[in-house]
Design a protein around this motif. Structure first.
Motif, PDB file in Angstrom:
ATOM      1  N   SER A  80      -4.800  -5.421 -24.667  1.00  0.00           N
ATOM      2  CA  SER A  80      -5.363  -5.642 -25.999  1.00  0.00           C
ATOM      3  C   SER A  80      -4.435  -6.460 -26.884  1.00  0.00           C
ATOM      4  O   SER A  80      -4.837  -6.914 -27.950  1.00  0.00           O
ATOM      5  CB  SER A  80      -5.667  -4.307 -26.684  1.00  0.00           C
ATOM      6  N   GLY A  81      -3.195  -6.643 -26.429  1.00  0.00           N
ATOM      7  CA  GLY A  81      -2.238  -7.428 -27.196  1.00  0.00           C
ATOM      8  C   GLY A  81      -1.233  -6.600 -27.954  1.00  0.00           C
ATOM      9  O   GLY A  81      -0.457  -7.134 -28.752  1.00  0.00           O
ATOM     10  N   ARG A  86      -2.999 -16.074 -25.248  1.00  0.00           N
ATOM     11  CA  ARG A  86      -2.517 -15.308 -26.387  1.00  0.00           C
ATOM     12  C   ARG A  86      -3.419 -14.100 -26.536  1.00  0.00           C
ATOM     13  O   ARG A  86      -4.643 -14.222 -26.623  1.00  0.00           O
ATOM     14  CB  ARG A  86      -2.499 -16.131 -27.666  1.00  0.00           C
ATOM     15  N   GLN A  87      -2.783 -12.907 -26.534  1.00  0.00           N
ATOM     16  CA  GLN A  87      -3.507 -11.638 -26.643  1.00  0.00           C
ATOM     17  C   GLN A  87      -3.209 -11.046 -28.013  1.00  0.00           C
ATOM     18  O   GLN A  87      -2.111 -10.551 -28.252  1.00  0.00           O
ATOM     19  CB  GLN A  87      -3.040 -10.658 -25.554  1.00  0.00           C
ATOM     20  N   GLY A  88      -4.183 -11.102 -28.920  1.00  0.00           N
ATOM     21  CA  GLY A  88      -3.917 -10.592 -30.258  1.00  0.00           C
ATOM     22  C   GLY A  88      -2.745 -11.326 -30.876  1.00  0.00           C
ATOM     23  O   GLY A  88      -2.730 -12.551 -30.978  1.00  0.00           O
ATOM     24  N   ARG A  89      -1.717 -10.584 -31.258  1.00  0.00           N
ATOM     25  CA  ARG A  89      -0.528 -11.181 -31.875  1.00  0.00           C
ATOM     26  C   ARG A  89       0.493 -11.639 -30.848  1.00  0.00           C
ATOM     27  O   ARG A  89       1.512 -12.223 -31.202  1.00  0.00           O
ATOM     28  CB  ARG A  89       0.138 -10.162 -32.805  1.00  0.00           C
ATOM     29  N   SER A  90       0.247 -11.355 -29.576  1.00  0.00           N
ATOM     30  CA  SER A  90       1.282 -11.558 -28.562  1.00  0.00           C
ATOM     31  C   SER A  90       1.036 -12.819 -27.748  1.00  0.00           C
ATOM     32  O   SER A  90      -0.085 -13.104 -27.322  1.00  0.00           O
ATOM     33  CB  SER A  90       1.334 -10.346 -27.616  1.00  0.00           C
ATOM     34  N   ARG A  91       2.106 -13.562 -27.541  1.00  0.00           N
ATOM     35  CA  ARG A  91       2.061 -14.739 -26.680  1.00  0.00           C
ATOM     36  C   ARG A  91       2.088 -14.274 -25.237  1.00  0.00           C
ATOM     37  O   ARG A  91       3.021 -13.637 -24.792  1.00  0.00           O
ATOM     38  CB  ARG A  91       3.262 -15.633 -26.974  1.00  0.00           C
ATOM     39  N   GLY A  92       1.060 -14.592 -24.502  1.00  0.00           N
ATOM     40  CA  GLY A  92       0.924 -14.112 -23.139  1.00  0.00           C
ATOM     41  C   GLY A  92       1.439 -15.095 -22.115  1.00  0.00           C
ATOM     42  O   GLY A  92       2.148 -16.051 -22.434  1.00  0.00           O
ATOM     43  N   PRO A  93       1.045 -14.907 -20.856  1.00  0.00           N
ATOM     44  CA  PRO A  93       1.586 -15.713 -19.767  1.00  0.00           C
ATOM     45  C   PRO A  93       0.906 -17.071 -19.651  1.00  0.00           C
ATOM     46  O   PRO A  93      -0.129 -17.334 -20.267  1.00  0.00           O
ATOM     47  CB  PRO A  93       1.273 -14.860 -18.542  1.00  0.00           C
TER      48      PRO A  93
END
Length: 513
Positions: free
Chosen positions: A151-152, A459-466
């Motif tokens: 969900s981030g 990008r997952q919600g506020r988080s920079r993903g892979p």
């Protein structure tokens, strides 16, 4: 840096002497070569500048050898011993399942009833998910730790039982039909804790204390359902700082991901460490059932004894028979999992036990019931495999009763985790077609895919993903995270289905049509 031995061996041996001081024969204690064999397993942790493990060998219901190796608290220079208290992760599942088994014997809970009989707010998936399915990890419920990460959420984000319960009510489908497969799910044991609360009007923590911990003489063992609660003799959890190295595109989605691990480990912007520094690794999360039990080596002794020789005040033989009841799939296959206990064989000797891993703690309880022997391993460092340590300690004690150890030519034993899917650079037309924002009703979250280099940055919600690259067919891959694109008749990408370890087939729909 010079490393000094922690000096805990003497205190450990004194504890063993005290445990044997009530008239037991000296022959119940371990022979010197067995003690040396156990010590050798944990030798790398026996220093005053590293966290480590507390270990106990139980024989015929008595602690016959116990020691601490390493430090309970690096900041205050406190050494580990057999009274140090640890979070035990998923080892706590056997207590949760044990409480539900007692309630089933009382006639309060029907193990084969639909969980919606007790928790009607849960979704109706068109086929019953029984209490027994939850206990055996055959329910198909998606794992909440993975869902929260997807969900981030960041590693230090806080959520409580109400937030988690809402997330599970949003789920529109299961990983598989209940009873048809086995996939470890912390969600099932969280729901068992809610079941206990609903049918008794009391928390799992209260019921476990009354029905298990107090009768067995485990006064300091508890479900830690409030993170601010003081815990005497608590060992601090630690992890190596390299886990938080900024700017990494890994690590893969892991089976033992803690909340925010998947997203947080991919997030940039953290201060750099030198890769060898220990940092505290704890949690503020209050949920229990799938874990949350705190205990020590000494307090686990009566529990290990009860698992092999059940006491009447905690269910007796009927309880023991029930918690040994292993899962059976609808196809007829009998699995090794039963009520929070994993059954297996080590070098010819039957075993049952369970491991645990959460934040900076690792734990394992392993028994060899035909020998009356058990091993408890409680560690406050995230870089160890506690079940492997318990098996090696058991082999040091029971070598004369085990089959010969396999040679190198025999190959490694046990399941081998398949490698993640192979990847290749994305074709520019695929990256362009897939770029966009996607919403998951089941996560109540938006994922954004943006073209970056030869892949797509998630990008997952506020988080920079892979960084996602191409896989087989029309898929996007990063480690074990796989997105299966869905297209309309014109070939336009309309959404995707995500698989991530303990979560399968999670749906996302493109925003804006």
């Amino acid at each position: 840096m010079r490393r000094f031995r922690s000096g805990v061996a003497l205190s450990g041996l004194l504890l063993v002497s005290a445990a044997c001081a009530d008239g037991a024969r000296d022959t119940t204690a371990l022979a010197p070569d067995q003690q040396a064999g156990v010590d050798s397993v944990f030798a790398d942790f026996d220093a005053s500048d590293v966290p480590g493990c507390a270990v106990g060998v139980v024989r015929d219901g008595r602690l016959v050898y116990g020691r601490g190796y390493g430090m309970a608290n690096l900041e205050h220079g406190i050494a580990l011993d057999t009274r140090s208290v640890f979070r035990m992760g998923s080892v706590g599942k056997q207590f949760t399942a044990g409480v539900v088994a007692l309630l089933a014997l009382d006639g309060v809970v029907d193990l084969d009833a639909d969980i919606r009989t007790y928790l009607p707010e849960l979704p109706d998936f068109g086929t019953p998910v029984t209490v027994r399915h939850l206990i055996h990890h055959t329910s198909g419920y998606r794992d909440y730790l993975t869902l929260v990460s997807l969900s981030g959420a960041r590693e230090d984000d806080y959520y409580d039982d109400a937030d988690l319960y809402r997330l599970l009510t949003l789920q529109e489908e299961l990983n598989f039909a209940p009873g048809s497969d086995h996939l470890y799910s912390n969600s099932g044991y969280f729901l068992l804790a809610q079941l206990v609360l609903r049918v008794t009007g009391r928390s799992l923590a209260d019921v476990a204390r009354e029905r298990i911990f107090e009768p067995l003489g485990m006064p300091d063992t508890h479900y830690h359902d409030h993170w601010q609660r003081l815990v005497p003799r608590r060992a601090t959890g630690y992890a190596l700082a390299e886990r938080y190295r900024p700017g990494a595109d890994g690590p893969e989605v892991q089976d033992h991901a803690w909340p925010g691990y998947v997203a947080g480990a991919w997030a940039g912007g953290r201060d750099a460490f030198d890769g060898s520094e220990w940092v505290t690794s704890v949690t503020t999360l209050p949920m229990i059932g799938d874990g949350g039990v705190f205990s020590s080596v000494e307090e686990m002794v009566p529990w290990v004894a009860h698992l092999m020789e059940p006491r009447s005040e905690v269910g007796g033989g009927a309880w023991h028979d029930l918690v040994q009841d292993r899962a059976v799939l609808t196809a007829g296959d009998t699995l090794g999992y039963a009520f929070g206990l994993v059954h297996g064989v080590q070098r010819g000797l039957p075993t049952f036990g369970h491991g645990g891993a959460f934040v900076g703690y690792r734990a394992a309880v392993q028994t060899w019931p035909g020998t009356g022997t058990g091993v408890v391993v409680l560690c406050n460092r995230a870089d160890v495999n506690p079940s492997d340590l318990a098996d090696r300690a058991g082999a040091a004690v029971l070598a004369d009763r085990m089959e010969p150890a396999p040679t190198d030519e025999d190959g490694a034993s046990g399941p081998v985790r398949p490698p993640p899917p192979e990847t290749r650079p994305l074709a520019p037309e695929v990256a362009s077609a897939a770029a966009g924002a996607y919403h998951s009703r089941e996560l109540d979250s938006v994922w954004t895919l943006r073209v970056e280099g030869d892949g797509l940055r998630l990008r997952q919600g506020r988080s920079r993903g892979p960084l996602l690259q191409g896989g087989d067919g029309d898929t996007l891959v990063a480690g074990r995270l796989v997105l299966r694109l869905e297209r309309d008749a014109r070939g336009a990408v309309t959404g995707f289905r995500a698989d991530a370890g303990r979560v399968r087939n999670l749906g996302f729909v493109r925003e804006g049509g």
